[in-house]
Design an enzyme around this catalytic site. Structure first.
Site, PDB file in Angstrom:
ATOM      1  N   ASP A 193       0.766  -1.157   0.004  1.00 12.24           N
ATOM      2  CA  ASP A 193      -0.019  -0.037  -0.064  1.00 12.24           C
ATOM      3  C   ASP A 193       0.835   1.278  -0.120  1.00 12.24           C
ATOM      4  OD1 ASP A 193      -1.910   2.007   0.249  1.00 12.24           O
ATOM      5  OD2 ASP A 193      -2.840   1.033   2.165  1.00 12.24           O
ATOM      6  N   HIS A 195      -0.446   4.279  -0.458  1.00 10.95           N
ATOM      7  CA  HIS A 195      -1.024   5.598   0.068  1.00 10.95           C
ATOM      8  C   HIS A 195      -1.164   6.608  -0.709  1.00 10.95           C
ATOM      9  CE1 HIS A 195      -0.788   3.141   4.221  1.00 10.95           C
ATOM     10  NE2 HIS A 195      -2.159   3.520   3.973  1.00 10.95           N
ATOM     11  N   GLU A 219      -0.717  -0.975  -4.616  1.00 11.60           N
ATOM     12  CA  GLU A 219      -2.118  -0.096  -3.970  1.00 11.60           C
ATOM     13  C   GLU A 219      -1.895   1.378  -4.179  1.00 11.60           C
ATOM     14  OE1 GLU A 219      -5.128   0.474  -0.423  1.00 11.60           O
ATOM     15  OE2 GLU A 219      -4.268  -1.518  -0.512  1.00 11.60           O
ATOM     16  N   GLU A 245     -10.031   3.449  -2.521  1.00 13.12           N
ATOM     17  CA  GLU A 245     -10.488   3.836  -1.208  1.00 13.12           C
ATOM     18  C   GLU A 245     -10.951   5.243  -1.158  1.00 13.12           C
ATOM     19  OE1 GLU A 245      -7.339   4.345   1.901  1.00 13.12           O
ATOM     20  OE2 GLU A 245      -6.474   2.770   0.714  1.00 13.12           O
ATOM     21  N   HIS A 295     -11.806  -2.347   0.149  1.00 13.24           N
ATOM     22  CA  HIS A 295     -11.214  -1.866   1.184  1.00 13.24           C
ATOM     23  C   HIS A 295     -12.093  -1.829   2.526  1.00 13.24           C
ATOM     24  CE1 HIS A 295      -9.711   1.777   3.484  1.00 13.24           C
ATOM     25  NE2 HIS A 295      -8.486   1.398   3.179  1.00 13.24           N
TER      26      HIS A 295
END
Length: 392
Positions: A193, A195, A219, A245, A295
């Site tokens: 991830d 972010h 991700e 997300e 998510h």
């Protein structure tokens, strides 16, 4: 049957952020529960949206879910959406489905098309919170696998989150992932991830540098609103890419799907608009041969159950998220929490969301103000920009 009360309960699970639960009463004595996504320093704004929107839900028929959500967007919000709006709408929508399921004595997945699978694969998250040393990551990952998980997720980059990063950050990420892979072996899936933090040049470098460890996915390498940046990374990345997300509603996902900017989407049932909206988004992705992995940075109770019900009826579902640090809280406030066994959650069989909430315990754990963080000042920044490199 009419809705008589909509209540927002902000609770503190004992780890990181507050959680926001939605409780809806009816004149038939049926109570429905849902969960809105929350974010530190913004949870009060989200709770306020639940309370304000809830005033317009009272007096309506809980079976009229689509119309209630349409009125919320068209008339209540006057077509000006936001994170806070979508979180509130999602929590309310889940609670409505919980009521409808209880009224018909059916689990929600039977009401949205029926199940296409009997169990839901999950990956572990939250296990690496605030870790920095590669060996600490490895030892913690071993414990996660020993507990039965076959997939785990982490953010391998050091802080702070910045668009342009030095080569050392990529080297540290490589060291961390290499150490984890050596510890857990080749069969465990490692999910990465990022972010939403990197410029494409760094994201592509990082993906190439980490490919040898065969990550399950990459991700949110870039801001999800920048479709071209995502598409550039997807075209160059040897690892499947993910976003979703931080996108809300069908309209938010439309550009990503039209441009095939990622391989997988990860909408959150607690902020994308709820169970039905998640199903619409997944169906649109299915038509583009894009997988859906919901998510779930939420509790292991209501939002997880809503996710499980939607995933059960979703042909292009692959895996969803389970936050280990919220597990203890879930066991306190829920009489029948969903518990992974060998990396899977069996479908709940009870009516509605199938979760029995202990309301007394929920009310005994009120939310807390989030501690003020030490955010960087200009003098803390320093020279962080770096040119891309493939030499690792």
């Amino acid at each position: 049957m009419k809705i008589t009360k909509v209540e927002c309960l902000t609770v503190h699970p004992g780890w990181r952020k507050n959680l926001i639960f939605v409780r809806i009463e009816t004149d038939a004595g049926i109570v429905g529960w849902g969960e809105a996504y929350s974010q530190y320093d913004r949870d009060r704004a989200i709770a306020a949206q639940v309370e304000e929107m809830g005033r317009y839900v009272v007096g309506r028929d809980p079976f009229e879910i689509r119309h209630i959500l349409q009125v919320a967007f068209d008339d209540y919000a006057q077509r000006r959406a936001s994170l806070e709006f979508h979180c509130a709408a999602s929590g309310i929508e889940q609670a409505l489905w919980d009521i409808v399921g209880k009224a018909t004595d059916q689990p929600v997945y039977n009401l949205i098309g029926g199940k296409v699978r009997d169990r839901i694969r999950v990956y572990a998250n939250g296990w690496s919170y605030k870790m920095r040393d590669a060996d600490d990551y490895a030892r913690a990952a071993e414990k996660v696998v020993e507990s039965g998980f076959t997939a785990l997720k982490l953010d391998p980059l050091p802080r702070p989150w910045r668009t342009y990063i030095p080569k050392q950050h990529i080297r540290q990420a490589v060291k961390t992932v290499r150490t984890i892979r050596d510890a857990v072996g080749p069969e465990v899936d490692i999910l990465l991830d990022i972010h939403r933090r990197l410029a494409p040049m760094h994201a592509i470098d990082l993906a190439n540098a980490l490919a040898e460890f065969e990550p399950y996915w990459f991700e949110e390498p870039c801001q999800s609103e920048n479709i071209n940046a995502l598409a550039d990374v997807r075209a160059a990345s040897p690892i499947p890419t993910v976003t979703g997300e931080a996108l809300y509603g069908r309209a938010g996902f439309r550009p990503v799907l039209r441009e095939r900017a990622v391989d997988i989407i990860n909408p959150d049932v607690a902020n994308c608009g709820g169970i039905l909206e998640l199903m619409y988004i997944a169906a649109a992705a299915e038509a583009e041969m894009i997988a859906c992995s919901p998510h779930n940075y939420n509790s292991t109770t209501l939002a997880l159950s809503a996710t499980v019900h939607a995933s059960a009826a979703m042909p292009n579902f692959i895996i969803t998220e389970y936050f280990i640090p919220f597990e203890e809280f879930g066991q306190k406030i829920c009489r029948n929490p969903l518990k992974p066994v060998d990396g899977y959650i069996l479908l709940p069989e009870g009516p509605g969301l199938g979760i029995e909430v202990n309301e007394e315990v929920v009310r005994s754990m009120p939310g807390k103000p989030f501690p003020k963080r030490e955010l960087p000042l200009p003098e803390n920044e320093g020279p962080r920009a770096a040119l891309p490199t493939k030499a690792f």
